[in-house]
Design a protein around this motif. Structure first.
Motif, PDB file in Angstrom:
ATOM      1  N   ILE A 228      -2.733  -8.085  -6.763  1.00 52.54           N
ATOM      2  CA  ILE A 228      -2.325  -6.779  -6.220  1.00 52.54           C
ATOM      3  C   ILE A 228      -3.280  -5.684  -6.689  1.00 52.54           C
ATOM      4  CG2 ILE A 228      -0.494  -5.048  -6.232  1.00 52.54           C
ATOM      5  CD1 ILE A 228       1.494  -7.404  -6.290  1.00 52.54           C
ATOM      6  N   ASP A 229      -3.623  -5.699  -7.980  1.00 53.39           N
ATOM      7  CA  ASP A 229      -4.572  -4.698  -8.475  1.00 53.39           C
ATOM      8  C   ASP A 229      -5.951  -4.872  -7.834  1.00 53.39           C
ATOM      9  OD1 ASP A 229      -2.688  -3.512 -10.112  1.00 53.39           O
ATOM     10  OD2 ASP A 229      -3.216  -4.751 -11.856  1.00 53.39           O
ATOM     11  N   TYR A 230      -6.379  -6.130  -7.714  1.00 54.20           N
ATOM     12  CA  TYR A 230      -7.654  -6.415  -7.075  1.00 54.20           C
ATOM     13  C   TYR A 230      -7.633  -5.928  -5.623  1.00 54.20           C
ATOM     14  CZ  TYR A 230     -11.291  -9.007  -4.631  1.00 54.20           C
ATOM     15  OH  TYR A 230     -12.347  -9.335  -3.834  1.00 54.20           O
ATOM     16  N   MET A 231      -6.541  -6.207  -4.920  1.00 56.09           N
ATOM     17  CA  MET A 231      -6.416  -5.829  -3.516  1.00 56.09           C
ATOM     18  C   MET A 231      -6.502  -4.309  -3.367  1.00 56.09           C
ATOM     19  SD  MET A 231      -3.323  -6.467  -0.794  1.00 56.09           S
ATOM     20  CE  MET A 231      -2.266  -5.267  -1.578  1.00 56.09           C
ATOM     21  N   ARG A 232      -5.793  -3.580  -4.219  1.00 56.44           N
ATOM     22  CA  ARG A 232      -5.822  -2.110  -4.142  1.00 56.44           C
ATOM     23  C   ARG A 232      -7.252  -1.585  -4.345  1.00 56.44           C
ATOM     24  NH1 ARG A 232      -0.540  -1.366  -7.725  1.00 56.44           N
ATOM     25  NH2 ARG A 232       0.993  -1.643  -6.072  1.00 56.44           N
ATOM     26  N   ALA A 233      -7.914  -2.104  -5.362  1.00 55.99           N
ATOM     27  CA  ALA A 233      -9.283  -1.659  -5.645  1.00 55.99           C
ATOM     28  C   ALA A 233     -10.226  -2.046  -4.500  1.00 55.99           C
ATOM     29  CB  ALA A 233      -9.772  -2.264  -6.960  1.00 55.99           C
ATOM     30  N   ALA A 234     -10.041  -3.236  -3.967  1.00 56.08           N
ATOM     31  CA  ALA A 234     -10.900  -3.700  -2.878  1.00 56.08           C
ATOM     32  C   ALA A 234     -10.665  -2.870  -1.612  1.00 56.08           C
ATOM     33  CB  ALA A 234     -10.648  -5.178  -2.598  1.00 56.08           C
ATOM     34  N   LEU A 235      -9.426  -2.512  -1.335  1.00 58.35           N
ATOM     35  CA  LEU A 235      -9.127  -1.691  -0.163  1.00 58.35           C
ATOM     36  C   LEU A 235      -9.739  -0.291  -0.299  1.00 58.35           C
ATOM     37  CD1 LEU A 235      -5.439  -2.721   0.635  1.00 58.35           C
ATOM     38  CD2 LEU A 235      -7.502  -3.293   1.943  1.00 58.35           C
ATOM     39  N   VAL A 236      -9.667   0.252  -1.498  1.00 58.26           N
ATOM     40  CA  VAL A 236     -10.274   1.563  -1.749  1.00 58.26           C
ATOM     41  C   VAL A 236     -11.790   1.473  -1.542  1.00 58.26           C
ATOM     42  CG1 VAL A 236     -10.794   3.249  -3.559  1.00 58.26           C
ATOM     43  CG2 VAL A 236      -8.451   2.412  -3.269  1.00 58.26           C
ATOM     44  N   GLU A 237     -12.393   0.424  -2.073  1.00 60.96           N
ATOM     45  CA  GLU A 237     -13.839   0.236  -1.924  1.00 60.96           C
ATOM     46  C   GLU A 237     -14.221   0.021  -0.455  1.00 60.96           C
ATOM     47  OE1 GLU A 237     -17.920  -0.294  -2.956  1.00 60.96           O
ATOM     48  OE2 GLU A 237     -16.232   0.800  -3.809  1.00 60.96           O
ATOM     49  N   ARG A 238     -13.444  -0.787   0.258  1.00 62.27           N
ATOM     50  CA  ARG A 238     -13.709  -1.027   1.681  1.00 62.27           C
ATOM     51  C   ARG A 238     -13.638   0.281   2.476  1.00 62.27           C
ATOM     52  NH1 ARG A 238      -9.107  -3.383   5.086  1.00 62.27           N
ATOM     53  NH2 ARG A 238      -8.548  -1.233   4.687  1.00 62.27           N
ATOM     54  N   ASP A 239     -12.614   1.068   2.198  1.00 61.20           N
ATOM     55  CA  ASP A 239     -12.465   2.357   2.887  1.00 61.20           C
ATOM     56  C   ASP A 239     -13.639   3.289   2.565  1.00 61.20           C
ATOM     57  OD1 ASP A 239     -10.134   1.434   4.004  1.00 61.20           O
ATOM     58  OD2 ASP A 239      -8.813   2.505   2.609  1.00 61.20           O
ATOM     59  N   ARG A 240     -14.076   3.268   1.307  1.00 61.87           N
ATOM     60  CA  ARG A 240     -15.217   4.101   0.913  1.00 61.87           C
ATOM     61  C   ARG A 240     -16.475   3.675   1.675  1.00 61.87           C
ATOM     62  NH1 ARG A 240     -19.692   3.830  -1.822  1.00 61.87           N
ATOM     63  NH2 ARG A 240     -19.349   1.701  -2.512  1.00 61.87           N
ATOM     64  N   LEU A 241     -16.707   2.359   1.757  1.00 57.99           N
ATOM     65  CA  LEU A 241     -17.874   1.851   2.484  1.00 57.99           C
ATOM     66  C   LEU A 241     -17.822   2.241   3.962  1.00 57.99           C
ATOM     67  CD1 LEU A 241     -18.090  -1.703   0.859  1.00 57.99           C
ATOM     68  CD2 LEU A 241     -19.731   0.173   0.559  1.00 57.99           C
ATOM     69  N   ASN A 242     -16.653   2.113   4.561  1.00 58.95           N
ATOM     70  CA  ASN A 242     -16.504   2.493   5.969  1.00 58.95           C
ATOM     71  C   ASN A 242     -16.707   3.992   6.175  1.00 58.95           C
ATOM     72  OD1 ASN A 242     -16.099  -0.036   7.180  1.00 58.95           O
ATOM     73  ND2 ASN A 242     -13.946  -0.036   6.601  1.00 58.95           N
ATOM     74  N   ARG A 243     -16.209   4.803   5.247  1.00 64.41           N
ATOM     75  CA  ARG A 243     -16.406   6.259   5.351  1.00 64.41           C
ATOM     76  C   ARG A 243     -17.891   6.607   5.231  1.00 64.41           C
ATOM     77  NH1 ARG A 243     -12.012   6.462   2.069  1.00 64.41           N
ATOM     78  NH2 ARG A 243     -13.285   6.956   0.250  1.00 64.41           N
ATOM     79  N   GLU A 244     -18.580   5.961   4.304  1.00 65.41           N
ATOM     80  CA  GLU A 244     -20.015   6.216   4.150  1.00 65.41           C
ATOM     81  C   GLU A 244     -20.778   5.805   5.409  1.00 65.41           C
ATOM     82  OE1 GLU A 244     -22.017   4.887   0.611  1.00 65.41           O
ATOM     83  OE2 GLU A 244     -20.298   5.420  -0.640  1.00 65.41           O
ATOM     84  N   ALA A 245     -20.399   4.662   5.987  1.00 64.24           N
ATOM     85  CA  ALA A 245     -21.046   4.202   7.219  1.00 64.24           C
ATOM     86  C   ALA A 245     -20.774   5.190   8.351  1.00 64.24           C
ATOM     87  CB  ALA A 245     -20.561   2.807   7.596  1.00 64.24           C
ATOM     88  N   ASP A 246     -19.542   5.658   8.447  1.00 63.49           N
ATOM     89  CA  ASP A 246     -19.198   6.644   9.478  1.00 63.49           C
ATOM     90  C   ASP A 246     -19.935   7.961   9.256  1.00 63.49           C
ATOM     91  OD1 ASP A 246     -17.514   4.792  10.630  1.00 63.49           O
ATOM     92  OD2 ASP A 246     -15.686   5.635   9.734  1.00 63.49           O
ATOM     93  N   ALA A 247     -20.117   8.336   7.997  1.00 64.76           N
ATOM     94  CA  ALA A 247     -20.803   9.585   7.670  1.00 64.76           C
ATOM     95  C   ALA A 247     -22.281   9.527   8.060  1.00 64.76           C
ATOM     96  CB  ALA A 247     -20.661   9.897   6.185  1.00 64.76           C
TER      97      ALA A 247
END
Length: 144
Positions: free
Chosen positions: A61-80
Protein backbone atom coordinates in the motif's frame (compact mmCIF):
# COMPACT_ATOMS: atom_id res chain seq x y z
CA UNK A 1 20.83 35.53 -57.62
CA UNK A 2 24.34 34.33 -56.97
CA UNK A 3 23.87 34.00 -53.21
CA UNK A 4 20.67 31.97 -53.41
CA UNK A 5 22.37 28.55 -53.08
CA UNK A 6 24.13 29.84 -49.97
CA UNK A 7 20.85 31.09 -48.54
CA UNK A 8 19.24 27.73 -49.23
CA UNK A 9 22.13 25.90 -47.58
CA UNK A 10 21.84 28.14 -44.51
CA UNK A 11 18.06 27.71 -44.38
CA UNK A 12 18.43 23.92 -44.61
CA UNK A 13 21.00 24.00 -41.82
CA UNK A 14 18.60 26.07 -39.71
CA UNK A 15 15.80 23.60 -40.47
CA UNK A 16 18.01 20.68 -39.43
CA UNK A 17 18.88 22.48 -36.19
CA UNK A 18 15.20 23.18 -35.47
CA UNK A 19 14.35 19.55 -36.15
CA UNK A 20 17.08 18.47 -33.73
CA UNK A 21 15.63 20.71 -31.01
CA UNK A 22 12.15 19.33 -31.68
CA UNK A 23 13.46 15.76 -31.49
CA UNK A 24 15.15 16.48 -28.16
CA UNK A 25 11.98 17.92 -26.62
CA UNK A 26 9.87 15.06 -27.96
CA UNK A 27 12.42 12.54 -26.66
CA UNK A 28 12.25 14.09 -23.19
CA UNK A 29 8.46 13.95 -23.28
CA UNK A 30 8.48 10.37 -24.58
CA UNK A 31 10.91 9.30 -21.85
CA UNK A 32 8.66 10.75 -19.15
CA UNK A 33 5.64 8.97 -20.61
CA UNK A 34 7.62 5.74 -20.91
CA UNK A 35 8.80 6.00 -17.30
CA UNK A 36 5.17 6.50 -16.22
CA UNK A 37 4.09 3.46 -18.23
CA UNK A 38 6.91 1.35 -16.75
CA UNK A 39 5.90 2.46 -13.27
CA UNK A 40 2.29 1.52 -14.06
CA UNK A 41 3.40 -1.93 -15.19
CA UNK A 42 5.46 -2.36 -12.02
CA UNK A 43 2.44 -1.41 -9.95
CA UNK A 44 0.42 -4.15 -11.60
CA UNK A 45 3.20 -6.70 -11.11
CA UNK A 46 3.76 -5.71 -7.48
CA UNK A 47 0.00 -5.73 -6.88
CA UNK A 48 -0.25 -9.31 -8.12
CA UNK A 49 2.69 -10.33 -5.96
CA UNK A 50 1.21 -8.53 -2.93
CA UNK A 51 -2.03 -10.49 -3.26
CA UNK A 52 -0.04 -13.70 -3.10
CA UNK A 53 2.13 -12.49 -0.21
CA UNK A 54 -0.72 -12.41 2.26
CA UNK A 55 0.41 -10.75 5.50
CA UNK A 56 3.16 -8.76 3.75
CA UNK A 57 0.61 -7.05 1.49
CA UNK A 58 0.37 -4.04 3.83
CA UNK A 59 3.81 -2.88 2.60
CA UNK A 60 2.45 -2.75 -0.94
CA UNK A 61 0.00 0.00 0.00
CA UNK A 62 2.81 2.42 0.85
CA UNK A 63 4.67 1.45 -2.31
CA UNK A 64 1.49 1.90 -4.37
CA UNK A 65 0.84 5.38 -2.95
CA UNK A 66 4.40 6.50 -3.65
CA UNK A 67 4.35 4.95 -7.12
CA UNK A 68 1.03 6.64 -7.98
CA UNK A 69 2.40 10.00 -6.85
CA UNK A 70 5.52 9.46 -8.96
CA UNK A 71 3.47 8.33 -11.99
CA UNK A 72 1.26 11.42 -11.72
CA UNK A 73 4.35 13.63 -11.43
CA UNK A 74 5.86 12.06 -14.57
CA UNK A 75 2.61 12.52 -16.49
CA UNK A 76 2.34 16.16 -15.35
CA UNK A 77 5.91 16.84 -16.46
CA UNK A 78 5.21 15.20 -19.83
CA UNK A 79 2.04 17.28 -20.21
CA UNK A 80 3.95 20.43 -19.22
CA UNK A 81 6.35 19.83 -22.12
CA UNK A 82 3.51 19.91 -24.67
CA UNK A 83 3.60 23.71 -25.19
CA UNK A 84 7.35 23.44 -25.81
CA UNK A 85 6.74 20.63 -28.32
CA UNK A 86 4.03 22.69 -30.04
CA UNK A 87 6.31 25.72 -30.22
CA UNK A 88 9.19 23.64 -31.61
CA UNK A 89 6.83 22.15 -34.21
CA UNK A 90 5.76 25.63 -35.28
CA UNK A 91 9.39 26.76 -35.57
CA UNK A 92 10.19 23.69 -37.69
CA UNK A 93 7.16 24.41 -39.88
CA UNK A 94 8.28 28.01 -40.43
CA UNK A 95 11.87 26.93 -41.19
CA UNK A 96 10.55 24.35 -43.65
CA UNK A 97 8.41 27.00 -45.36
CA UNK A 98 11.47 29.25 -45.67
CA UNK A 99 13.50 26.46 -47.29
CA UNK A 100 10.66 25.69 -49.70
CA UNK A 101 10.21 29.36 -50.56
CA UNK A 102 13.91 29.72 -51.35
CA UNK A 103 13.91 26.51 -53.38
CA UNK A 104 10.93 27.78 -55.37
CA UNK A 105 12.76 31.05 -56.09
CA UNK A 106 15.81 29.06 -57.19
CA UNK A 107 13.66 26.86 -59.43
CA UNK A 108 11.98 29.94 -60.94
CA UNK A 109 15.40 31.45 -61.65
CA UNK A 110 16.59 28.21 -63.18
CA UNK A 111 13.49 28.11 -65.39
CA UNK A 112 13.93 31.75 -66.41
CA UNK A 113 17.58 31.10 -67.28
CA UNK A 114 16.60 28.06 -69.35
CA UNK A 115 13.94 30.10 -71.15
CA UNK A 116 16.47 32.85 -71.86
CA UNK A 117 18.91 30.27 -73.21
CA UNK A 118 16.19 28.70 -75.37
CA UNK A 119 15.18 32.15 -76.65
CA UNK A 120 18.82 32.95 -77.48
CA UNK A 121 19.16 29.61 -79.25
CA UNK A 122 15.94 30.24 -81.22
CA UNK A 123 17.18 33.71 -82.15
CA UNK A 124 20.50 32.26 -83.32
CA UNK A 125 18.71 29.59 -85.37
CA UNK A 126 16.39 32.23 -86.81
CA UNK A 127 19.42 34.32 -87.77
CA UNK A 128 21.02 31.33 -89.48
CA UNK A 129 17.79 30.57 -91.32
CA UNK A 130 17.43 34.19 -92.39
CA UNK A 131 21.01 34.25 -93.70
CA UNK A 132 20.42 31.04 -95.67
CA UNK A 133 17.23 32.43 -97.10
CA UNK A 134 18.90 35.69 -98.12
CA UNK A 135 21.83 33.80 -99.62
CA UNK A 136 19.49 31.57 -101.60
CA UNK A 137 17.53 34.62 -102.82
CA UNK A 138 20.78 36.30 -103.94
CA UNK A 139 21.85 33.14 -105.76
CA UNK A 140 18.45 32.94 -107.44
CA UNK A 141 18.54 36.64 -108.40
CA UNK A 142 22.10 36.51 -109.64
CA UNK A 143 21.43 33.27 -111.50
CA UNK A 144 18.53 34.67 -113.49
Amino acid sequence: MRGLPTLIRLARHELDERRRVLAEVQARQDKLRMDAAILEARLETEGAMAQEAGPMAFAYIDYMRAALVERDRLNREADALQPEVDKALEVVRQAFEEVKRLEMVEEAERLAARRRAEAAERAALDEISLERYQRRRRVERDGE
